[in-house]
Design a protein around this motif. Sequence first.
Motif, PDB file in Angstrom:
ATOM      1  N   ALA A  63       0.919  -1.327  -0.073  1.00 11.08           N
ATOM      2  CA  ALA A  63       0.022  -0.017  -0.133  1.00 11.08           C
ATOM      3  C   ALA A  63       0.761   1.171  -0.068  1.00 11.08           C
ATOM      4  N   LEU A  64       2.021   1.287   0.785  1.00 15.15           N
ATOM      5  CA  LEU A  64       2.964   2.317   0.717  1.00 15.15           C
ATOM      6  C   LEU A  64       3.546   2.671  -0.418  1.00 15.15           C
ATOM      7  N   VAL A  65       3.964   1.631  -1.205  1.00 12.96           N
ATOM      8  CA  VAL A  65       4.480   1.789  -2.444  1.00 12.96           C
ATOM      9  C   VAL A  65       3.648   2.153  -3.539  1.00 12.96           C
ATOM     10  N   LEU A  66       2.308   1.748  -3.389  1.00 12.17           N
ATOM     11  CA  LEU A  66       1.227   2.335  -4.343  1.00 12.17           C
ATOM     12  C   LEU A  66       1.154   3.779  -4.209  1.00 12.17           C
ATOM     13  N   LEU A  67       1.038   3.960  -2.788  1.00 11.10           N
ATOM     14  CA  LEU A  67       0.645   5.336  -2.517  1.00 11.10           C
ATOM     15  C   LEU A  67       1.585   6.184  -2.966  1.00 11.10           C
ATOM     16  N   SER A  68       3.001   5.823  -3.221  1.00  8.39           N
ATOM     17  CA  SER A  68       4.150   6.759  -3.691  1.00  8.39           C
ATOM     18  C   SER A  68       3.759   6.965  -5.211  1.00  8.39           C
ATOM     19  N   CYS A  69       3.119   6.264  -5.615  1.00  9.49           N
ATOM     20  CA  CYS A  69       2.565   6.277  -7.179  1.00  9.49           C
ATOM     21  C   CYS A  69       1.885   7.368  -7.671  1.00  9.49           C
ATOM     22  N   CYS A  70       0.980   7.890  -6.692  1.00 10.24           N
ATOM     23  CA  CYS A  70      -0.129   8.614  -6.749  1.00 10.24           C
ATOM     24  C   CYS A  70       0.347  10.233  -6.853  1.00 10.24           C
ATOM     25  N   PRO A  71      -0.180  11.198  -7.675  1.00 11.56           N
ATOM     26  CA  PRO A  71       0.158  12.444  -8.080  1.00 11.56           C
ATOM     27  C   PRO A  71       0.358  13.076  -6.693  1.00 11.56           C
ATOM     28  N   LEU A  72       1.527  13.603  -6.572  1.00 10.71           N
ATOM     29  CA  LEU A  72       1.847  14.798  -5.724  1.00 10.71           C
ATOM     30  C   LEU A  72       1.121  16.120  -5.691  1.00 10.71           C
ATOM     31  N   ALA A  73       0.711  16.725  -4.609  1.00  8.22           N
ATOM     32  CA  ALA A  73       0.125  17.890  -4.463  1.00  8.22           C
ATOM     33  C   ALA A  73      -0.833  18.329  -5.564  1.00  8.22           C
ATOM     34  N   PRO A  74      -1.946  17.815  -5.577  1.00 14.23           N
ATOM     35  CA  PRO A  74      -2.991  18.361  -6.573  1.00 14.23           C
ATOM     36  C   PRO A  74      -3.300  19.673  -6.488  1.00 14.23           C
ATOM     37  N   LEU A  75      -3.205  20.264  -5.168  1.00 17.18           N
ATOM     38  CA  LEU A  75      -3.544  21.848  -5.152  1.00 17.18           C
ATOM     39  C   LEU A  75      -2.280  22.729  -4.945  1.00 17.18           C
ATOM     40  N   ALA A  76      -1.213  21.983  -5.530  1.00 19.27           N
ATOM     41  CA  ALA A  76      -0.040  22.821  -5.715  1.00 19.27           C
ATOM     42  C   ALA A  76      -0.100  24.185  -6.395  1.00 19.27           C
ATOM     43  N   PHE A  77      -1.102  24.131  -7.491  1.00 23.43           N
ATOM     44  CA  PHE A  77      -1.180  25.008  -8.311  1.00 23.43           C
ATOM     45  C   PHE A  77      -1.747  26.471  -7.692  1.00 23.43           C
ATOM     46  N   LEU A  78      -2.494  26.010  -6.566  1.00 21.90           N
ATOM     47  CA  LEU A  78      -3.242  27.108  -5.743  1.00 21.90           C
ATOM     48  C   LEU A  78      -2.031  28.124  -5.293  1.00 21.90           C
ATOM     49  N   VAL A  79      -1.115  27.329  -4.530  1.00 23.60           N
ATOM     50  CA  VAL A  79      -0.262  28.012  -3.744  1.00 23.60           C
ATOM     51  C   VAL A  79       1.008  28.787  -4.755  1.00 23.60           C
ATOM     52  N   CYS A  80       1.258  28.020  -5.952  1.00 21.59           N
ATOM     53  CA  CYS A  80       2.063  28.774  -6.947  1.00 21.59           C
ATOM     54  C   CYS A  80       1.450  29.923  -7.767  1.00 21.59           C
ATOM     55  N   GLN A  81       0.005  29.928  -7.727  1.00 17.01           N
ATOM     56  CA  GLN A  81      -0.780  31.125  -8.167  1.00 17.01           C
ATOM     57  C   GLN A  81      -0.742  32.057  -7.083  1.00 17.01           C
ATOM     58  N   GLN A  82      -0.847  31.899  -6.038  1.00 14.25           N
ATOM     59  CA  GLN A  82      -1.095  32.735  -4.934  1.00 14.25           C
ATOM     60  C   GLN A  82       0.434  33.383  -4.816  1.00 14.25           C
ATOM     61  N   TYR A  83       1.548  32.941  -5.161  1.00 15.13           N
ATOM     62  CA  TYR A  83       3.111  33.563  -5.200  1.00 15.13           C
ATOM     63  C   TYR A  83       3.248  33.895  -6.548  1.00 15.13           C
ATOM     64  N   GLY A  84       2.600  33.731  -7.545  1.00 15.30           N
ATOM     65  CA  GLY A  84       2.815  33.980  -8.662  1.00 15.30           C
ATOM     66  C   GLY A  84       3.923  33.375  -9.626  1.00 15.30           C
ATOM     67  N   PHE A  85       4.233  32.011  -9.134  1.00 15.45           N
ATOM     68  CA  PHE A  85       5.455  31.381 -10.145  1.00 15.45           C
ATOM     69  C   PHE A  85       5.154  29.943  -9.893  1.00 15.45           C
ATOM     70  N   GLY A  86       5.183  29.511 -11.287  1.00 19.99           N
ATOM     71  CA  GLY A  86       5.231  27.854 -11.443  1.00 19.99           C
ATOM     72  C   GLY A  86       3.933  27.427 -11.587  1.00 19.99           C
ATOM     73  N   ALA A  87       2.672  28.014 -11.660  1.00 20.49           N
ATOM     74  CA  ALA A  87       1.442  27.287 -11.522  1.00 20.49           C
ATOM     75  C   ALA A  87       1.266  26.711 -12.763  1.00 20.49           C
ATOM     76  N   GLU A  88       1.678  27.080 -13.987  1.00 23.19           N
ATOM     77  CA  GLU A  88       1.418  26.152 -15.062  1.00 23.19           C
ATOM     78  C   GLU A  88       2.295  24.739 -15.058  1.00 23.19           C
ATOM     79  N   LEU A  89       3.482  25.125 -14.567  1.00 23.70           N
ATOM     80  CA  LEU A  89       4.370  23.948 -14.611  1.00 23.70           C
ATOM     81  C   LEU A  89       3.818  23.002 -13.450  1.00 23.70           C
ATOM     82  N   SER A  90       3.454  23.314 -12.308  1.00 28.87           N
ATOM     83  CA  SER A  90       2.747  22.270 -11.315  1.00 28.87           C
ATOM     84  C   SER A  90       1.512  21.805 -11.748  1.00 28.87           C
ATOM     85  N   THR A  91       0.538  22.394 -12.473  1.00 27.51           N
ATOM     86  CA  THR A  91      -0.561  22.022 -13.030  1.00 27.51           C
ATOM     87  C   THR A  91      -0.275  20.869 -13.931  1.00 27.51           C
TER      88      THR A  91
END
Length: 125
Positions: A63-91
């Motif tokens: 289960a831990l190995v399969l969990l490591s296969c899941c996409p990381l930080a699906p809401l990372a684009f919100l943080v990137c958008q907030q700071y104005g850097f890397g939103a397109e890349l993270s999304t």
Amino acid sequence: MWYACCMRRFANGVWMCGKDMWCGGWKGQAKVLFILLLKLTLLPALMIGLTQLCNLRGDYGLALVLLSCCPLAPLAFLVCQQYGFGAELSTSITIQGVLLMLPQMMAVIKIAQAARLYDVPMLAN
């Protein structure tokens, strides 16, 4: 939980509408592919090593190995958008990671089955 996951995917799609999915042409896509390659290979390999080191050879280890296969930080684009850097890349990384998640999980299960790393009835075949 499922509803929240669907809403995050919908939010990613709406935010990307009209934006460049390939993050700035070939150079940007090369960066996305490099990050995805690291994520798709190093994270599961690291988790396999950690589960073997901790002697988690049953359901929890797999289960831990399969969990490591899941996409990381699906809401990372919100943080990137907030700071104005890397939103397109993270999304872009998140969306392409979701598309590659199923084949990656199937490959990880087959590798674990062939190497007999985990004592899980699902892998007994």
